[in-house]
Design an enzyme around this catalytic site. Structure first.
Site, PDB file in Angstrom:
ATOM      1  N   GLU A   1     -10.962  -6.866  -3.799  1.00 54.42           N
ATOM      2  CA  GLU A   1     -10.709  -7.938  -2.821  1.00 54.42           C
ATOM      3  C   GLU A   1     -11.912  -8.082  -1.899  1.00 54.42           C
ATOM      4  O   GLU A   1     -12.159  -7.235  -1.046  1.00 54.42           O
ATOM      5  CB  GLU A   1      -9.449  -7.590  -2.017  1.00 54.42           C
ATOM      6  CG  GLU A   1      -9.065  -8.682  -1.031  1.00 54.42           C
ATOM      7  CD  GLU A   1      -7.732  -8.410  -0.358  1.00 54.42           C
ATOM      8  OE1 GLU A   1      -6.795  -7.902  -1.018  1.00 54.42           O
ATOM      9  OE2 GLU A   1      -7.627  -8.694   0.846  1.00 54.42           O
TER      10      GLU A   1
ATOM     11  N   ASP B   1     -10.179 -12.050  11.545  1.00 56.26           N
ATOM     12  CA  ASP B   1      -9.198 -12.190  10.481  1.00 56.26           C
ATOM     13  C   ASP B   1      -7.810 -12.326  11.108  1.00 56.26           C
ATOM     14  O   ASP B   1      -7.127 -11.338  11.323  1.00 56.26           O
ATOM     15  CB  ASP B   1      -9.305 -10.909   9.631  1.00 56.26           C
ATOM     16  CG  ASP B   1      -8.630 -11.025   8.293  1.00 56.26           C
ATOM     17  OD1 ASP B   1      -8.234 -12.143   7.917  1.00 56.26           O
ATOM     18  OD2 ASP B   1      -8.503  -9.993   7.613  1.00 56.26           O
TER      19      ASP B   1
ATOM     20  N   HIS C   1       0.875  -1.170   0.000  1.00 54.51           N
ATOM     21  CA  HIS C   1       0.000   0.000   0.000  1.00 54.51           C
ATOM     22  C   HIS C   1       0.918   1.228   0.000  1.00 54.51           C
ATOM     23  O   HIS C   1       1.982   1.197   0.622  1.00 54.51           O
ATOM     24  CB  HIS C   1      -0.825   0.136   1.280  1.00 54.51           C
ATOM     25  CG  HIS C   1      -1.742  -0.997   1.627  1.00 54.51           C
ATOM     26  ND1 HIS C   1      -1.332  -2.098   2.315  1.00 54.51           N
ATOM     27  CD2 HIS C   1      -3.072  -1.143   1.451  1.00 54.51           C
ATOM     28  CE1 HIS C   1      -2.375  -2.898   2.524  1.00 54.51           C
ATOM     29  NE2 HIS C   1      -3.442  -2.351   2.016  1.00 54.51           N
TER      30      HIS C   1
ATOM     31  N   ASP D   1      -4.867 -13.744  -2.087  1.00 54.87           N
ATOM     32  CA  ASP D   1      -4.146 -13.406  -0.863  1.00 54.87           C
ATOM     33  C   ASP D   1      -4.164 -14.662  -0.014  1.00 54.87           C
ATOM     34  O   ASP D   1      -5.218 -15.108   0.451  1.00 54.87           O
ATOM     35  CB  ASP D   1      -4.831 -12.246  -0.116  1.00 54.87           C
ATOM     36  CG  ASP D   1      -4.300 -10.892  -0.565  1.00 54.87           C
ATOM     37  OD1 ASP D   1      -3.547 -10.850  -1.562  1.00 54.87           O
ATOM     38  OD2 ASP D   1      -4.632  -9.883   0.079  1.00 54.87           O
TER      39      ASP D   1
ATOM     40  N   ASP E   1      -0.592 -12.468   2.342  1.00 56.84           N
ATOM     41  CA  ASP E   1      -1.214 -11.446   3.190  1.00 56.84           C
ATOM     42  C   ASP E   1      -1.364 -12.101   4.565  1.00 56.84           C
ATOM     43  O   ASP E   1      -2.461 -12.414   5.021  1.00 56.84           O
ATOM     44  CB  ASP E   1      -2.559 -11.009   2.608  1.00 56.84           C
ATOM     45  CG  ASP E   1      -3.115  -9.783   3.322  1.00 56.84           C
ATOM     46  OD1 ASP E   1      -2.529  -9.401   4.357  1.00 56.84           O
ATOM     47  OD2 ASP E   1      -4.124  -9.221   2.861  1.00 56.84           O
TER      48      ASP E   1
ATOM     49  N   HIS F   1     -10.737 -14.201   4.306  1.00 61.51           N
ATOM     50  CA  HIS F   1     -11.956 -13.426   4.009  1.00 61.51           C
ATOM     51  C   HIS F   1     -13.062 -14.372   3.561  1.00 61.51           C
ATOM     52  O   HIS F   1     -14.233 -14.182   3.908  1.00 61.51           O
ATOM     53  CB  HIS F   1     -11.706 -12.395   2.900  1.00 61.51           C
ATOM     54  CG  HIS F   1     -10.723 -11.328   3.280  1.00 61.51           C
ATOM     55  ND1 HIS F   1     -10.382 -10.312   2.424  1.00 61.51           N
ATOM     56  CD2 HIS F   1      -9.998 -11.119   4.405  1.00 61.51           C
ATOM     57  CE1 HIS F   1      -9.501  -9.514   3.006  1.00 61.51           C
ATOM     58  NE2 HIS F   1      -9.240  -9.994   4.209  1.00 61.51           N
TER      59      HIS F   1
ATOM     60  N   GLU G   1      -9.098 -13.723  -0.854  1.00 62.08           N
ATOM     61  CA  GLU G   1      -8.259 -14.000   0.326  1.00 62.08           C
ATOM     62  C   GLU G   1      -8.860 -15.146   1.134  1.00 62.08           C
ATOM     63  O   GLU G   1     -10.070 -15.158   1.430  1.00 62.08           O
ATOM     64  CB  GLU G   1      -8.134 -12.743   1.191  1.00 62.08           C
ATOM     65  CG  GLU G   1      -7.280 -12.993   2.431  1.00 62.08           C
ATOM     66  CD  GLU G   1      -6.774 -11.722   3.073  1.00 62.08           C
ATOM     67  OE1 GLU G   1      -6.448 -10.765   2.345  1.00 62.08           O
ATOM     68  OE2 GLU G   1      -6.691 -11.694   4.312  1.00 62.08           O
TER      69      GLU G   1
ATOM     70  N   ASP H   1       2.385   2.043   3.426  1.00 59.45           N
ATOM     71  CA  ASP H   1       3.305   1.054   4.018  1.00 59.45           C
ATOM     72  C   ASP H   1       4.748   1.476   3.828  1.00 59.45           C
ATOM     73  O   ASP H   1       5.609   1.167   4.643  1.00 59.45           O
ATOM     74  CB  ASP H   1       3.185  -0.316   3.322  1.00 59.45           C
ATOM     75  CG  ASP H   1       1.814  -0.918   3.398  1.00 59.45           C
ATOM     76  OD1 ASP H   1       1.059  -0.554   4.304  1.00 59.45           O
ATOM     77  OD2 ASP H   1       1.501  -1.764   2.523  1.00 59.45           O
TER      78      ASP H   1
ATOM     79  N   ASP I   1      -5.176 -13.811   9.864  1.00 59.44           N
ATOM     80  CA  ASP I   1      -4.098 -13.636   8.871  1.00 59.44           C
ATOM     81  C   ASP I   1      -2.852 -14.458   9.181  1.00 59.44           C
ATOM     82  O   ASP I   1      -1.734 -13.939   9.127  1.00 59.44           O
ATOM     83  CB  ASP I   1      -3.702 -12.143   8.775  1.00 59.44           C
ATOM     84  CG  ASP I   1      -4.684 -11.309   7.981  1.00 59.44           C
ATOM     85  OD1 ASP I   1      -5.407 -11.871   7.147  1.00 59.44           O
ATOM     86  OD2 ASP I   1      -4.730 -10.083   8.200  1.00 59.44           O
TER      87      ASP I   1
HETATM   88  C1  XUL Z   1      -7.350  -6.665   4.896  1.00 58.83           C
HETATM   89  C2  XUL Z   1      -6.607  -7.037   3.684  1.00 58.83           C
HETATM   90  C3  XUL Z   1      -5.822  -5.953   3.028  1.00 58.83           C
HETATM   91  C4  XUL Z   1      -5.819  -6.008   1.544  1.00 58.83           C
HETATM   92  C5  XUL Z   1      -5.135  -4.841   0.874  1.00 58.83           C
HETATM   93  O1  XUL Z   1      -8.070  -7.682   5.467  1.00 58.83           O
HETATM   94  O2  XUL Z   1      -6.600  -8.176   3.278  1.00 58.83           O
HETATM   95  O3  XUL Z   1      -4.535  -5.991   3.525  1.00 58.83           O
HETATM   96  O4  XUL Z   1      -5.204  -7.182   1.083  1.00 58.83           O
HETATM   97  O5  XUL Z   1      -5.635  -3.627   1.263  1.00 58.83           O
HETATM   98 CO    CO Z   2      -5.710  -9.104   1.664  1.00 58.20          CO
END
Ligand code: XUL
Ligand code: CO
Length: 437
Positions: free
Chosen positions: A232, A307, A101, A296, A339, A271, A268, A104, A309
């Site tokens: 996304e 989430d 991003h 992702d 991600d 998600h 993702e 970042d 991750d």
């Molecule tokens: C948030 C997420 C983000 C996107 C990019 O859940 O996955 O990091 O991948 O904005």
């Molecule tokens: Co993501």
């Protein structure tokens, strides 16, 4: 001295290796179904979890002690230290791609003009790093959710001035992505939704979002960016409800605004599961709707409803995912972006390496398993046979629109049709997945 000075370049050592800083399955040049593992997986390290996140959670402060001081105000100098460490890591891992991003990587800014200045400054340096290391940009994106101005959304904000700020960030990051040779541009609508329906006009917000996405597509053509534009999906978090809740919902949105041939999805894992779907459901749906873009890759924790991750660690879980990726023809511009974030207690530099090495090896093993399923052809053969009636004369006439509901109903009566249930062979097919491991 560099932050990762003690870490060697990570090499493939094979399944017998006990070296924790080596790949055991990911052999980048190994051919699988005629394509190298590197080209199948097109994997990427993400900048945000790995370099910008300080290791905080909602109850506690950051735990990571890094020279670029994540979580603290970012000067140009710190942004430069972070950039050097990031590319050192990409290079040592042999990562073909990375994702970021705007915020970042860049130094702090406040007004729109200083945003442009700071973004340009870091993109200049990044361009040099890409040339030096050969690592490529899988996708760029703009952070339209962290700054307080986005509390009520970006494109879906009730205030058009916030929409304008979002437009400035997105056109700037699309330009940066184009300049850096990025393969895709991603939009995750983190706050494109609502916290309460009581203060929200859904119809207005969807029209704003549709207009924004149309402008993004027009801009892509204006600047000559030939990568893919990806949305996304995520159902909620941080909002109570996000408009892009899953792939099918995104498709409905794209159809309504005439964007279905211009925008694809970045799916993702965590998600998908938050939306109550399986990860492979999302990929198979995107294939069916012809909007499969990129992935992702991470995992949630089945015990926790948020989430998390985490890095993927389960080969049987990922085998169907990889199978549908291959079945859809593999990635075009997309890839597997990690991600994923290490846990808050994983405070050492090498923890970042263990996480990515493990994740990449899991992808490599799932790729080998899925390739063996494709080669054997039993799964696809079964599905083909299951629908074979639709290739017969009657099935073809129905699906091509030549017959009315009355005519099809009459056919059942005239032929005295008495179809019997046929086995769906679920257990057998599940056995095939396990035997492919
Ligand atoms: C948030 C997420 C983000 C996107 C990019 O859940 O996955 O990091 O991948 O904005
Ligand atoms: Co993501």
């Amino acid at each position: 001295m560099s932050y990762f000075a003690d870490i060697p370049k990570i090499a493939f050592e094979g399944g017998q290796s006990t070296n924790p800083l080596a790949y055991r399955y990911y052999d980048a040049d190994r051919l699988v179904l005629g394509k190298s593992m590197r080209d199948h997986l097109r994997w990427a390290v993400c900048y945000w979890h790995t370099f910008a996140w300080p290791g905080n959670d909602i109850f506690g402060a950051g735990t990571f002690d890094r020279p670029w001081k994540p979580g603290e105000p970012v000067s140009r100098e710190l942004a430069g230290i972070k950039l050097n460490a990031a590319f050192e890591m990409f290079d040592k891992l042999g990562a073909p791609f990375y994702c970021f991003h705007d915020v970042d990587a860049m130094a702090d800014h406040d007004d729109p003009a200083s945003y442009t200045r700071e973004l340009d400054a870091i993109v200049d340096k990044m361009e040099g790093k890409i040339a030096e290391t050969g690592v490529s940009l899988l996708w760029g994106t703009a952070n339209l959710f962290s700054h307080p101005r986005y509390a009520a959304g970006a494109a879906t904000n009730p205030d058009p001035d916030v929409f304008a700020w979002a437009a400035h960030q997105v056109r700037s990051m699309m330009g940066a992505t184009h300049r850096l040779g990025g393969a895709n541009y991603v939009l995750w609508g983190g706050r494109e939704g609502y916290d309460t329906i009581l203060n929200t006009d859904i119809g207005k917000e969807l029209d704003q979002f549709g207009r924004f996405m149309t402008m993004v597509v027009e801009h892509k053509h204006k600047i000559g960016f030939d990568g893919a534009i990806l949305i996304e999906p995520k159902p909620h978090e941080p909002t109570k409800h996000q408009y892009d809740r899953d792939t099918a919902t995104v498709y409905g949105f794209l159809k309504r605004y005439g964007l279905e041939d211009e925008v694809k999805v970045n799916i993702e894992a965590n998600h998908a599961t938050l939306a109550g779907n399986s990860f492979e459901h999302e990929i198979a749906t995107a294939n069916a709707l012809d909007i499969m873009g990129s992935i992702d890759i991470n995992r949630g924790d089945p015990q926790n409803g948020w989430d998390t991750d985490q890095f993927p660690n389960n080969v049987p879980d990922l085998t169907p995912v990889m199978y549908y990726v291959l079945q859809g023809g593999g990635f075009d511009t997309g890839g597997f972006n990690f991600d994923a974030k290490i846990r808050r207690q994983s405070v050492d530099a090498e923890d970042l390496f263990y996480a990515h090495i493990g994740g990449v090896d899991v992808l490599a093993r799932a790729l080998l398993a899925a390739a063996s399923l494709i080669e054997a052809g039993e799964l696809s053969g079964f599905v083909e046979e299951r629908y074979s009636g639709w290739s017969d004369a009657f099935g073809r006439k129905v699906i091509s629109g030549e017959m009315s509901l009355d005519q099809v109903g009459d056919h059942a009566v005239e032929q005295g049709l008495m179809p019997k249930p046929k086995s769906g062979r679920q257990e057998h097919l599940e056995n095939l997945i396990n035997r492919s491991q």
